[in-house]
Motif scaffolding. Structure first.
Motif, short mmCIF file in Angstrom:
data_model
loop_
_atom_site.label_atom_id
_atom_site.label_comp_id
_atom_site.label_asym_id
_atom_site.label_seq_id
_atom_site.Cartn_x
_atom_site.Cartn_y
_atom_site.Cartn_z
N LEU A 1 0.84 -1.19 0.00
CA LEU A 1 0.00 0.00 0.00
C LEU A 1 0.88 1.24 0.00
O LEU A 1 1.65 1.46 0.94
CB LEU A 1 -0.92 0.02 1.23
N ILE B 1 -9.07 1.96 4.24
CA ILE B 1 -8.21 1.67 5.38
C ILE B 1 -9.05 1.88 6.64
O ILE B 1 -9.61 2.97 6.83
CB ILE B 1 -6.98 2.60 5.39
N VAL C 1 -6.66 -3.01 5.73
CA VAL C 1 -6.65 -2.55 4.33
C VAL C 1 -7.54 -3.46 3.49
O VAL C 1 -7.43 -4.69 3.57
CB VAL C 1 -5.21 -2.53 3.76
#
Length: 191
Positions: A52, A155, A114
């Motif tokens: 990420l 998130i 996530v």
């Protein structure tokens, strides 16, 4: 035959690597997710990872941190989506990655807090390049690409702001949300 003949290149990784890049109204990248399913690799075996990128941080999540470090440092950080963007020191987190890929429908991945979702497959086609530099190391890449209409990155349940960019033509669409399946990365043999 020359030492850099593609036929002499040896596979180093076989798997899948869907991705999602989101952009703000000015075209700035707000977030990028590179999701990995490694079916086989010469160096690190098999496993999954999620990389990420956000403007101020890089998080790498996986049950196998050695595999995750290799994927993040030797592959993802050199991808064209991140060209010119900062690469802060990654935060490696031991988290299992749940991943489901369907070339007809899209993808869902989750690791820790996530979540990445891709949907609305626009096309499925084979892609090959003999010159895909990862840093200074030339590779060949063959894969099945499926650009998608939509993508969502969140998130902790909160969506990362930004939109998917779509371009191309009706017969050859392109998107910053894409499935990449049946990937084979090969490296030029060392002399």
């Amino acid at each position: 035959m020359s030492g850099d003949d593609p036929a002499l290149r040896r596979p180093v990784l076989v798997g899948a690597n869907p991705g999602l890049q989101l952009f703000d109204a000015d075209g700035g990248c707000t977030g990028y997710a590179s999701v990995w399913r490694v079916d086989w690799s010469r160096q690190h075996g098999a496993g999954t990872a999620l990389v990420l990128w956000q403007p101020d941080t890089v998080r790498v999540l996986s049950s196998d941190l050695a595999l995750a470090r290799w994927l993040a440092e030797d592959f993802t950080r050199h991808f064209p989506e991140l060209d010119g963007l900062p690469w802060p020191a990654p935060d490696y987190q031991r988290e299992p990655v749940e991943l489901a890929i369907d070339l007809a429908a899209g993808m869902h991945a989750r690791a820790g807090d996530v979540e990445v979702q891709l949907s609305g497959v626009l096309d499925v086609r084979a892609v090959a390049t003999e010159e895909f530099p990862l840093g200074s190391v030339p590779h060949s890449l063959r894969l099945v690409l499926a650009p998608c209409r939509t993508g969502r990155l969140s998130i902790g349940g909160q969506p990362v702001p930004g939109q998917v960019h779509r371009s191309g033509t009706p017969s050859r669409p392109s998107s910053s949300a894409f499935l990449a399946e049946a990937e084979v990365w090969s490296r030029v043999p060392e002399r």
